[in-house]
Design a protein around this motif. Structure first.
Motif, PDB file in Angstrom:
ATOM      1  N   ILE A 150       0.819  -1.199   0.000  1.00 20.80           N
ATOM      2  CA  ILE A 150       0.000   0.000   0.000  1.00 20.80           C
ATOM      3  C   ILE A 150       0.861   1.261   0.000  1.00 20.80           C
ATOM      4  CG2 ILE A 150      -0.166   0.131   2.515  1.00 20.80           C
ATOM      5  CD1 ILE A 150      -3.035   0.846   0.061  1.00 20.80           C
ATOM      6  N   SER A 151       2.080   1.147   0.501  1.00 21.65           N
ATOM      7  CA  SER A 151       2.967   2.307   0.548  1.00 21.65           C
ATOM      8  C   SER A 151       3.373   2.789  -0.838  1.00 21.65           C
ATOM      9  CB  SER A 151       4.232   1.979   1.356  1.00 21.65           C
ATOM     10  OG  SER A 151       4.904   0.864   0.796  1.00 21.65           O
ATOM     11  N   LEU A 152       3.159   1.966  -1.861  1.00 23.59           N
ATOM     12  CA  LEU A 152       3.518   2.346  -3.224  1.00 23.59           C
ATOM     13  C   LEU A 152       2.337   2.905  -4.017  1.00 23.59           C
ATOM     14  CD1 LEU A 152       5.828  -0.601  -4.405  1.00 23.59           C
ATOM     15  CD2 LEU A 152       6.514   1.709  -3.781  1.00 23.59           C
ATOM     16  N   MET A 153       1.177   2.973  -3.416  1.00 23.61           N
ATOM     17  CA  MET A 153      -0.026   3.301  -4.187  1.00 23.61           C
ATOM     18  C   MET A 153       0.067   4.656  -4.880  1.00 23.61           C
ATOM     19  SD  MET A 153      -4.036   3.246  -3.093  1.00 23.61           S
ATOM     20  CE  MET A 153      -4.046   4.916  -2.455  1.00 23.61           C
ATOM     21  N   GLU A 154       0.564   5.666  -4.181  1.00 25.62           N
ATOM     22  CA  GLU A 154       0.659   6.984  -4.792  1.00 25.62           C
ATOM     23  C   GLU A 154       1.560   6.962  -6.020  1.00 25.62           C
ATOM     24  OE1 GLU A 154      -0.904   9.745  -4.236  1.00 25.62           O
ATOM     25  OE2 GLU A 154      -2.079   9.040  -2.530  1.00 25.62           O
ATOM     26  N   LYS A 155       2.667   6.244  -5.933  1.00 28.88           N
ATOM     27  CA  LYS A 155       3.576   6.150  -7.076  1.00 28.88           C
ATOM     28  C   LYS A 155       2.937   5.383  -8.231  1.00 28.88           C
ATOM     29  CE  LYS A 155       7.837   6.363  -4.329  1.00 28.88           C
ATOM     30  NZ  LYS A 155       9.085   5.639  -3.950  1.00 28.88           N
ATOM     31  N   VAL A 156       2.226   4.325  -7.910  1.00 26.56           N
ATOM     32  CA  VAL A 156       1.567   3.537  -8.950  1.00 26.56           C
ATOM     33  C   VAL A 156       0.517   4.371  -9.666  1.00 26.56           C
ATOM     34  CG1 VAL A 156       0.077   1.546  -9.370  1.00 26.56           C
ATOM     35  CG2 VAL A 156       2.034   1.335  -7.823  1.00 26.56           C
ATOM     36  N   PHE A 157      -0.259   5.136  -8.901  1.00 26.79           N
ATOM     37  CA  PHE A 157      -1.303   5.953  -9.503  1.00 26.79           C
ATOM     38  C   PHE A 157      -0.702   7.072 -10.355  1.00 26.79           C
ATOM     39  CE2 PHE A 157      -5.740   5.323  -7.868  1.00 26.79           C
ATOM     40  CZ  PHE A 157      -5.525   4.022  -7.453  1.00 26.79           C
ATOM     41  N   LYS A 158       0.439   7.580  -9.936  1.00 30.80           N
ATOM     42  CA  LYS A 158       1.066   8.683 -10.667  1.00 30.80           C
ATOM     43  C   LYS A 158       1.647   8.208 -11.981  1.00 30.80           C
ATOM     44  CE  LYS A 158       4.507  12.359 -10.156  1.00 30.80           C
ATOM     45  NZ  LYS A 158       5.526  12.971  -9.255  1.00 30.80           N
ATOM     46  N   ASP A 159       2.257   7.031 -11.990  1.00 33.06           N
ATOM     47  CA  ASP A 159       2.903   6.538 -13.208  1.00 33.06           C
ATOM     48  C   ASP A 159       2.677   5.031 -13.320  1.00 33.06           C
ATOM     49  OD1 ASP A 159       4.384   6.122 -15.461  1.00 33.06           O
ATOM     50  OD2 ASP A 159       6.321   6.637 -14.574  1.00 33.06           O
ATOM     51  N   PRO A 160       1.452   4.613 -13.707  1.00 31.96           N
ATOM     52  CA  PRO A 160       1.143   3.190 -13.756  1.00 31.96           C
ATOM     53  C   PRO A 160       2.000   2.412 -14.750  1.00 31.96           C
ATOM     54  CG  PRO A 160      -0.594   4.476 -14.804  1.00 31.96           C
ATOM     55  CD  PRO A 160       0.311   5.449 -14.117  1.00 31.96           C
ATOM     56  N   GLU A 161       2.407   3.078 -15.840  1.00 32.59           N
ATOM     57  CA  GLU A 161       3.215   2.368 -16.832  1.00 32.59           C
ATOM     58  C   GLU A 161       4.566   1.947 -16.256  1.00 32.59           C
ATOM     59  OE1 GLU A 161       3.347   0.371 -20.213  1.00 32.59           O
ATOM     60  OE2 GLU A 161       1.658   1.669 -19.666  1.00 32.59           O
ATOM     61  N   GLU A 162       5.066   2.713 -15.281  1.00 32.37           N
ATOM     62  CA  GLU A 162       6.321   2.364 -14.624  1.00 32.37           C
ATOM     63  C   GLU A 162       6.186   1.047 -13.858  1.00 32.37           C
ATOM     64  OE1 GLU A 162      10.293   2.748 -13.406  1.00 32.37           O
ATOM     65  OE2 GLU A 162       9.142   3.877 -14.908  1.00 32.37           O
ATOM     66  N   TYR A 163       4.958   0.713 -13.451  1.00 31.85           N
ATOM     67  CA  TYR A 163       4.693  -0.511 -12.692  1.00 31.85           C
ATOM     68  C   TYR A 163       3.893  -1.503 -13.534  1.00 31.85           C
ATOM     69  CZ  TYR A 163       6.288   2.262  -8.752  1.00 31.85           C
ATOM     70  OH  TYR A 163       7.050   3.029  -7.905  1.00 31.85           O
ATOM     71  N   ARG A 164       4.167  -1.479 -14.815  1.00 32.86           N
ATOM     72  CA  ARG A 164       3.410  -2.309 -15.749  1.00 32.86           C
ATOM     73  C   ARG A 164       3.444  -3.782 -15.377  1.00 32.86           C
ATOM     74  NH1 ARG A 164       1.279  -2.175 -20.684  1.00 32.86           N
ATOM     75  NH2 ARG A 164       1.362  -4.037 -21.955  1.00 32.86           N
ATOM     76  N   GLU A 165       4.623  -4.310 -15.052  1.00 30.62           N
ATOM     77  CA  GLU A 165       4.738  -5.728 -14.724  1.00 30.62           C
ATOM     78  C   GLU A 165       3.945  -6.077 -13.469  1.00 30.62           C
ATOM     79  OE1 GLU A 165       6.096  -8.140 -16.534  1.00 30.62           O
ATOM     80  OE2 GLU A 165       6.367  -6.577 -18.050  1.00 30.62           O
ATOM     81  N   THR A 166       3.872  -5.138 -12.530  1.00 37.66           N
ATOM     82  CA  THR A 166       3.118  -5.371 -11.299  1.00 37.66           C
ATOM     83  C   THR A 166       1.618  -5.412 -11.571  1.00 37.66           C
ATOM     84  OG1 THR A 166       4.812  -4.286  -9.965  1.00 37.66           O
ATOM     85  CG2 THR A 166       2.621  -4.454  -9.000  1.00 37.66           C
ATOM     86  N   LEU A 167       1.138  -4.539 -12.428  1.00 38.59           N
ATOM     87  CA  LEU A 167      -0.293  -4.432 -12.712  1.00 38.59           C
ATOM     88  C   LEU A 167      -0.776  -5.401 -13.790  1.00 38.59           C
ATOM     89  CD1 LEU A 167      -0.584  -0.523 -12.779  1.00 38.59           C
ATOM     90  CD2 LEU A 167      -0.976  -2.045 -10.842  1.00 38.59           C
ATOM     91  N   LEU A 168       0.158  -5.987 -14.514  1.00 39.01           N
ATOM     92  CA  LEU A 168      -0.179  -6.788 -15.695  1.00 39.01           C
ATOM     93  C   LEU A 168      -1.194  -7.894 -15.439  1.00 39.01           C
ATOM     94  CD1 LEU A 168       0.525  -6.970 -18.698  1.00 39.01           C
ATOM     95  CD2 LEU A 168       2.318  -8.605 -18.103  1.00 39.01           C
ATOM     96  N   PRO A 169      -1.106  -8.670 -14.329  1.00 42.46           N
ATOM     97  CA  PRO A 169      -2.049  -9.781 -14.143  1.00 42.46           C
ATOM     98  C   PRO A 169      -3.514  -9.372 -14.076  1.00 42.46           C
ATOM     99  CG  PRO A 169      -0.153 -10.021 -12.687  1.00 42.46           C
ATOM    100  CD  PRO A 169      -0.064  -8.656 -13.286  1.00 42.46           C
ATOM    101  N   TRP A 170      -3.806  -8.104 -13.861  1.00 42.14           N
ATOM    102  CA  TRP A 170      -5.195  -7.664 -13.712  1.00 42.14           C
ATOM    103  C   TRP A 170      -5.645  -6.780 -14.871  1.00 42.14           C
ATOM    104  CZ3 TRP A 170      -1.611  -8.199  -9.951  1.00 42.14           C
ATOM    105  CH2 TRP A 170      -1.901  -9.146  -8.960  1.00 42.14           C
ATOM    106  N   GLN A 171      -4.911  -6.781 -15.971  1.00 34.67           N
ATOM    107  CA  GLN A 171      -5.273  -5.955 -17.125  1.00 34.67           C
ATOM    108  C   GLN A 171      -6.171  -6.730 -18.079  1.00 34.67           C
ATOM    109  OE1 GLN A 171      -4.342  -2.656 -16.903  1.00 34.67           O
ATOM    110  NE2 GLN A 171      -3.709  -3.553 -14.949  1.00 34.67           N
ATOM    111  N   GLU A 172      -7.247  -6.078 -18.499  1.00 33.81           N
ATOM    112  CA  GLU A 172      -8.163  -6.723 -19.445  1.00 33.81           C
ATOM    113  C   GLU A 172      -7.506  -6.909 -20.804  1.00 33.81           C
ATOM    114  OE1 GLU A 172     -12.727  -6.227 -21.173  1.00 33.81           O
ATOM    115  OE2 GLU A 172     -11.813  -4.635 -19.970  1.00 33.81           O
ATOM    116  N   TYR A 173      -6.678  -5.939 -21.191  1.00 41.24           N
ATOM    117  CA  TYR A 173      -5.966  -6.010 -22.463  1.00 41.24           C
ATOM    118  C   TYR A 173      -4.467  -5.871 -22.173  1.00 41.24           C
ATOM    119  CZ  TYR A 173     -10.483  -5.482 -24.719  1.00 41.24           C
ATOM    120  OH  TYR A 173     -11.776  -5.674 -25.133  1.00 41.24           O
TER     121      TYR A 173
END
Length: 541
Positions: A141-164
């Motif tokens: 949860i401590s990374l949420m602000e960074k993820v929201f600011k630049d989601p593409e930087e965390y692409r590998e982290t978010l990838l499993p929940w992407q529709e496309y």
């Protein structure tokens, strides 16, 4: 600046929320000031969460607009109301403001609803519920602000929940805590189904306890009494208006029947009202509870027993054997033993069972792809043999263009209607062809691509689901060594504590790592960051 008149009626926020449209306009008209503004005394609004503050502001604006439609004088300015509500809810250090409609009042622009902040709040709530339910979050949860600011930087982290997964991360693709919480809730339901555990009444009792606790913390007894009195007044007003009577006796049989019907409708809809009895309160909560359970099952799309090889006909022992066969088939050869009581399982065993659940979906998607493959191959061959494709144009290119345009259309970002999207695929580079030939060529190409699209959509959908599920499974597998490391760390701390060392270490009383350790990865900062709902920033402690 005009002050509030002494005759202003003070209501609670519950009173305002319960107003009908007619009652709201009447209330605003009764509290109009001589300068055209409104003097409103609303008890409890300063304690509302941000979303309820926004709702209250919108209700008051609607009431003011209705009042102004009937009495055209100095235009009302409730922007200050909205600004003040948002300011208080966000705990900003500002001085109290008067609500004024005076043209000379200098005000800041009305703040827009910050949907991103609302989404962050929902993500925080989902994160906490996920951890409390024994699940694991996609990232600390401590990374949420960074993820929201630049989601593409965390692409590998978010990838499993992407529709496309093949496209860039969009704003609406960032909210993965809520997605994982939904998956985890369904998995917990799957656990119980495969053990024939029916604890619905226990769950309902816990649901009631949570609702009662929340009600006690958010509602004062005196406010309930006042709200109940005003609620009955509104029912009398509605009754008089419907029956065209001047006076209403509370013991009038017609009025009692009217109130009883209102209660019956509220119970059916799961709507609470002031002054309800304990029995009525439990009936309403039962409707809420049943709706939540039903919606959770409907969200899956299929009966969960369809994921089983035997479609749920086998008992728990067969479920265990099936889980071991499935995991071994996919190369997971660890020894594990599921318990008929899932609450007795350690975290690693439960996570392995969750891995089996998600592999069940993977196998289902894979079967769908195989089942549809031959039909897809035949349809693509027919399109390829038609001669309408451009040199080197492949089925993947046609399919990806189709998926991309469909995604844009569903999210409101496409400038094409569905027929236009198909036509756009067909008319690419058509300007190079003579006008008369272009029409016939484009029409034939469009017709064939439309046919290909209709006959292969299920295939592309199943293939995309299979791809997404593969990303999710890789994340789940990556968590296995992390869980083991956390368990070893916890065991070492318990052992040190038993020998009198590290007395200050946190050790959970339930025999598992604490919530903080389970919720944050070992790489997270030592200082936990808590983001409070309704604030504009974070507070680190």
């Amino acid at each position: 600046m005009t002050s509030c008149e002494s005759s202003t009626v003070k209501l609670s926020v519950d009173d305002i929320f319960a107003f009908s449209d007619v009652e709201l306009v009447q209330y605003m008209k009764q509290n109009r000031r001589s300068d055209g503004g409104f003097c409103l005394e609303v008890d409890g609004w300063e304690n509302l969460p941000a979303d309820q503050c926004n709702k209250l502001a919108e209700i008051l604006k609607a009431g003011a607009s209705g009042a102004n439609d009937e009495v055209r004088s100095c235009p009302v300015d409730l922007d200050a109301v909205n600004a003040r509500l948002l300011a208080i809810s966000n705990e900003q250090d500002t001085q109290p403001q008067h609500f004024s409609g005076s043209p000379g009042y200098e005000r800041s622009p009305t703040p827009r609803i910050d949907w991103d902040e609302r989404a962050k709040t929902a993500e925080i709530v989902a994160y906490n519920e996920l951890i409390d339910a024994g699940g694991r979050a996609p990232y600390p949860i401590s990374l949420m602000e960074k993820v929201f600011k630049d989601p593409e930087e965390y692409r590998e982290t978010l990838l499993p929940w992407q529709e496309y997964p093949e496209y860039s991360i969009r704003d609406w693709d960032k909210y993965v805590f809520q997605l994982q919480l939904g998956r985890w809730r369904v998995f917990r339901m799957w656990q119980k189904d495969n053990r024939d555990i029916d604890d619905e009444e226990e769950e309902f009792a816990a649901f009631i306890a949570r609702e009662r606790a929340e009600s006690r913390s958010n509602d004062k007894f005196t406010r309930r009494q006042t709200t109940e009195s005003r609620y009955l007044e509104r029912l009398r007003y509605e009754f008089r208006r419907a029956k065209d009577v001047k006076n209403v006796d509370d013991q009038d049989e017609r009025f009692l029947a009217f109130v009883a019907e209102k209660k019956r409708q509220n119970i059916k809809l799961g709507v609470k009202w002031p002054g309800m009895t304990d029995n009525e309160y439990q009936q309403v909560l039962r409707v809420e509870f049943d709706n939540q359970r039903r919606n959770l099952r409907l969200s899956v799309g299929i009966p969960l027993y369809w994921l089983r090889e035997d479609h749920g006909r086998g008992d728990f022992s067969e479920y265990v054997r099936e889980a071991k066969r499935r995991l071994e088939k996919h190369g997971f050869n660890r020894t594990f033993q599921l318990d008929e009581d899932p609450t007795r399982q350690d975290e690693l065993t439960t996570w392995i069972e969750y891995l089996n659940y998600e592999y069940s979906w993977y196998d289902r998607y894979e079967r769908s792809v195989h089942r549809l493959q031959s039909k897809y191959d035949g349809t693509w061959k027919e399109l390829a043999d038609s001669g309408v494709l451009r040199p080197g144009e492949t089925d993947k290119e046609v399919g990806e263009q189709l998926c991309l345009e469909s995604k844009k259309a569903r999210t409101g970002n496409s400038r094409f209607t569905k027929p236009e999207r198909i036509q756009a695929l067909a008319t690419a580079h058509s300007s190079l062809i003579a006008a008369e030939d272009a029409f016939r060529t484009v029409k034939r190409r469009g017709d064939l691509i439309i046919k290909f699209t209709h006959e292969t959509w299920d295939y592309w959908h199943a293939k995309r689901n299979l791809q997404r599920q593969g990303h999710l499974l890789r994340w789940i597998l990556d968590q296995v060594p992390v869980i083991e490391a956390e368990a070893n760390e916890y065991s070492a701390r318990v052992e040190k504590r038993a020998f009198g060392h590290d007395q200050n270490d946190e050790v959970s009383d339930v025999g598992r790592p604490s919530k903080r350790i389970r919720g944050l990865s070992p790489a997270a900062d030592d200082a936990a960051t808590f983001v409070w709902a309704g604030t504009t920033g974070t507070q680190s402690i």
